[in-house]
Design a protein around this motif. Sequence first.
Motif, PDB file in Angstrom:
ATOM      1  N   ASP A 181       0.532  -1.211   0.210  1.00 51.71           N
ATOM      2  CA  ASP A 181       0.325  -0.625   0.234  1.00 51.71           C
ATOM      3  C   ASP A 181       1.084   1.314   0.014  1.00 51.71           C
ATOM      4  OD1 ASP A 181       0.825  -0.805   2.597  1.00 51.71           O
ATOM      5  OD2 ASP A 181      -0.710   0.129   3.559  1.00 51.71           O
ATOM      6  N   VAL A 182       2.195   1.195   0.102  1.00 55.55           N
ATOM      7  CA  VAL A 182       2.903   2.220   0.268  1.00 55.55           C
ATOM      8  C   VAL A 182       4.112   2.755  -0.895  1.00 55.55           C
ATOM      9  CG1 VAL A 182       2.822   2.875   2.837  1.00 55.55           C
ATOM     10  CG2 VAL A 182       4.595   1.578   2.031  1.00 55.55           C
ATOM     11  N   ARG A 183       4.181   1.327  -1.826  1.00 57.02           N
ATOM     12  CA  ARG A 183       4.614   0.766  -2.724  1.00 57.02           C
ATOM     13  C   ARG A 183       5.585   2.645  -3.882  1.00 57.02           C
ATOM     14  NH1 ARG A 183       4.020  -4.350  -6.671  1.00 57.02           N
ATOM     15  NH2 ARG A 183       5.919  -3.512  -7.050  1.00 57.02           N
ATOM     16  N   ASP A 184       4.823   3.040  -3.712  1.00 57.68           N
ATOM     17  CA  ASP A 184       4.669   4.237  -4.501  1.00 57.68           C
ATOM     18  C   ASP A 184       4.778   5.862  -4.052  1.00 57.68           C
ATOM     19  OD1 ASP A 184       4.364   2.600  -7.487  1.00 57.68           O
ATOM     20  OD2 ASP A 184       1.914   2.704  -6.668  1.00 57.68           O
ATOM     21  N   ARG A 185       5.171   5.789  -2.788  1.00 57.58           N
ATOM     22  CA  ARG A 185       4.635   6.472  -1.778  1.00 57.58           C
ATOM     23  C   ARG A 185       6.244   7.538  -1.452  1.00 57.58           C
ATOM     24  NH1 ARG A 185       1.252   6.648   3.707  1.00 57.58           N
ATOM     25  NH2 ARG A 185       2.198   8.034   3.481  1.00 57.58           N
ATOM     26  N   ASP A 186       6.488   8.419  -1.971  1.00 58.53           N
ATOM     27  CA  ASP A 186       7.565   8.962  -0.706  1.00 58.53           C
ATOM     28  C   ASP A 186       7.924   8.892   0.544  1.00 58.53           C
ATOM     29  OD1 ASP A 186       7.819  10.905  -2.967  1.00 58.53           O
ATOM     30  OD2 ASP A 186       7.134  12.446  -2.503  1.00 58.53           O
ATOM     31  N   LEU A 187       9.223   8.072   0.737  1.00 60.33           N
ATOM     32  CA  LEU A 187      10.011   7.997   1.688  1.00 60.33           C
ATOM     33  C   LEU A 187       9.933   8.806   2.415  1.00 60.33           C
ATOM     34  CD1 LEU A 187      13.120   6.435   0.326  1.00 60.33           C
ATOM     35  CD2 LEU A 187      11.760   5.060   1.542  1.00 60.33           C
ATOM     36  N   ALA A 188       9.920  10.419   2.518  1.00 59.96           N
ATOM     37  CA  ALA A 188       9.775  11.165   3.550  1.00 59.96           C
ATOM     38  C   ALA A 188       7.856  11.297   4.053  1.00 59.96           C
ATOM     39  CB  ALA A 188       9.665  12.658   2.638  1.00 59.96           C
ATOM     40  N   ALA A 189       6.915  10.106   3.059  1.00 59.25           N
ATOM     41  CA  ALA A 189       5.735  11.013   3.599  1.00 59.25           C
ATOM     42  C   ALA A 189       5.636   9.730   4.132  1.00 59.25           C
ATOM     43  CB  ALA A 189       4.939  10.690   2.792  1.00 59.25           C
ATOM     44  N   LEU A 190       6.079   8.817   4.917  1.00 57.93           N
ATOM     45  CA  LEU A 190       6.274   7.267   5.610  1.00 57.93           C
ATOM     46  C   LEU A 190       6.666   7.892   7.146  1.00 57.93           C
ATOM     47  CD1 LEU A 190       8.100   4.974   3.224  1.00 57.93           C
ATOM     48  CD2 LEU A 190       6.277   5.516   3.202  1.00 57.93           C
ATOM     49  N   SER A 191       5.682   6.622   7.682  1.00 60.52           N
ATOM     50  CA  SER A 191       6.004   6.328   9.420  1.00 60.52           C
ATOM     51  C   SER A 191       7.175   5.823   9.456  1.00 60.52           C
ATOM     52  CB  SER A 191       4.217   6.246   9.996  1.00 60.52           C
ATOM     53  OG  SER A 191       5.500   4.996   9.795  1.00 60.52           O
ATOM     54  N   SER A 192       7.796   6.193  10.743  1.00 58.90           N
ATOM     55  CA  SER A 192       9.267   5.845  11.180  1.00 58.90           C
ATOM     56  C   SER A 192       8.752   3.758  10.724  1.00 58.90           C
ATOM     57  CB  SER A 192       9.498   6.027  12.583  1.00 58.90           C
ATOM     58  OG  SER A 192       8.742   5.613  13.468  1.00 58.90           O
ATOM     59  N   GLY A 193       7.889   3.608  11.160  1.00 59.01           N
ATOM     60  CA  GLY A 193       7.895   1.678  10.893  1.00 59.01           C
ATOM     61  C   GLY A 193       7.879   1.265   9.875  1.00 59.01           C
ATOM     62  N   GLN A 194       7.005   2.333   8.477  1.00 54.15           N
ATOM     63  CA  GLN A 194       6.930   2.468   7.700  1.00 54.15           C
ATOM     64  C   GLN A 194       8.424   2.215   7.103  1.00 54.15           C
ATOM     65  OE1 GLN A 194       3.884   5.083   7.003  1.00 54.15           O
ATOM     66  NE2 GLN A 194       2.035   3.391   6.691  1.00 54.15           N
ATOM     67  N   ARG A 195       9.323   3.083   7.712  1.00 51.85           N
ATOM     68  CA  ARG A 195      10.668   3.390   6.342  1.00 51.85           C
ATOM     69  C   ARG A 195      11.153   2.123   6.952  1.00 51.85           C
ATOM     70  NH1 ARG A 195      10.832   9.751   8.804  1.00 51.85           N
ATOM     71  NH2 ARG A 195      10.078  10.351   7.457  1.00 51.85           N
TER      72      ARG A 195
END
Length: 540
Positions: free
Chosen positions: A133-147
């Motif tokens: 669900d986040v594969r197309d998102r910017d890394l800066a927009a992710l939560s710390s856990g997603q990063r």
Amino acid sequence: MNGIAFDRVSFAYTGRPVLDDVSFDLPEGEFCLLVGPTGAGKSTLLKTVNGLVPHFTGGTISGRITVAGREVHGSTPADLADLVGYVGQEPLAGFVTDEVERELAYTAEQLGVDPAAMRKRVTEIVDLLGLADVRDRDLAALSSGQRQRVAIGAALVAGPAALVLDEPTSALDPTAADEVLSALHRLVHDLGVTVFLAEHRLERVAQYADSALLLNSGKVTAGPVGEVLAVSPVAPPVVDLGRLAGWPGPPVTIREARRHAAGLRETLAGLVPASVVETPTGPPLLEARGVTVDYPGGVRAVNGTDLVAGRGERIALMGRNGSGKSSLLWALQGTGRRSGGTVAIAGTDPATRKPAERRTLAGLVPAEPADLLYAETVAAECEGADRDGRAPNGTCAKILADLVEGVAAQAHPRDLSEGQRLALALAVTLTAAPPLLLLDEPTRGLDYPGKAALANRLGRLAEAGHCVVVSTHDVEFGADFASRVVILSDGEVVADGPARQILSASPMFSPQVEKVLPGWLTVAEVAAALGNGTGDDKDD
């Protein structure tokens, strides 16, 4: 030897030995847990496996390290990229692109992997770590856990023989941590990858590990997980409970502990745990009504949240990664984005005040305490905090001395241990004497004694009249610290009440002791009930 082997390895920074004649063998396909007190050198040991130490850190190393039969000495991290995947404590610092899918593909591109094979490999990693669900998102927009999960995925794309991870679950909620650890477990059993992992939250990892290494004072003790944790100065609550009750082993998993717990349950029957702290009465200090936080792209992080709190409250703000905890803290402090709703601290909206005045209303210690520290020495940090907080000279230094002992005035803040750096950031924040104190994930990098000391310090601040709100994924710390727990989901409050009631009712957020002895949250509570007199003994 297809795993990881150390043969008489010693390492020292200038004048400071870290590893002392370390030898051990990790077989191929071993899941090994590295344990030890904060500052023992666990990160240094891990970084020697792929050459980050000493190539990027300096220092002097001797001895022999091999991974899958290949010599590490003389090789750079780039030379070993196809052999050793490394995930550090700060994923964002290691990213080289700005989008999730590009980051996952980067290592494979550098190794010249065929495009078709690379796409297949990236898709497998996305599915394995739940990143679809986040594969197309910017890394800066992710939560710390997603990063954190993206960083693990990027290390896996190269198909390494060994995967080395430094506190991989520190930024993850309990469910996400289990998902990542389960994925690592599958890599070990299905693909034969050797996983070498350091983690302070041992209660999460012990059940997955095949073996453990204890690093203490430069020396290593290796063996089965139970044997190592039995002699370790840091151990999860279930091990401490086993020691207290005299159970053989002691057990390292909830399942093992339950098999021994019948007698202790009978002993505790009819006894009532001491209340953590009664909820104070009186006019509220904090009144937040309908707080909404929106970000570009239609992302709503906080959705009409209410939070009312009084002086003396100890509140643990919990919830899954991306539930809005950090966004809510920054909105309450007044510096962060707020799209709607109202916030009043002692009747004043902090967002309407200048930064200097805002700090006298609410102090916020971010997830990276070093973000508050800019000076070259501890003394300079304290002097700057006195000026900014318009406090008498020496105020910050005195607060720091009350929080933790042994911090050298001329030390550089970046050279301090995690606990000392957190204490310095906390002292800087408290110098302005804010009645509301907000902390975002303060237990990252702290071992169990460090977390107990932090809970004790924050408790004293609450007793002195501060309202303390801590965002945390650490359920054991929440059980030790909080009188009240607020759980967020999708930016909304889904549970709010006394800590014992909320934590006991949630399988996701229940501490280990509660899972073994329903109704009891900590080992200290059990010890106090048994008359061992250790219920309140938390050393700083």
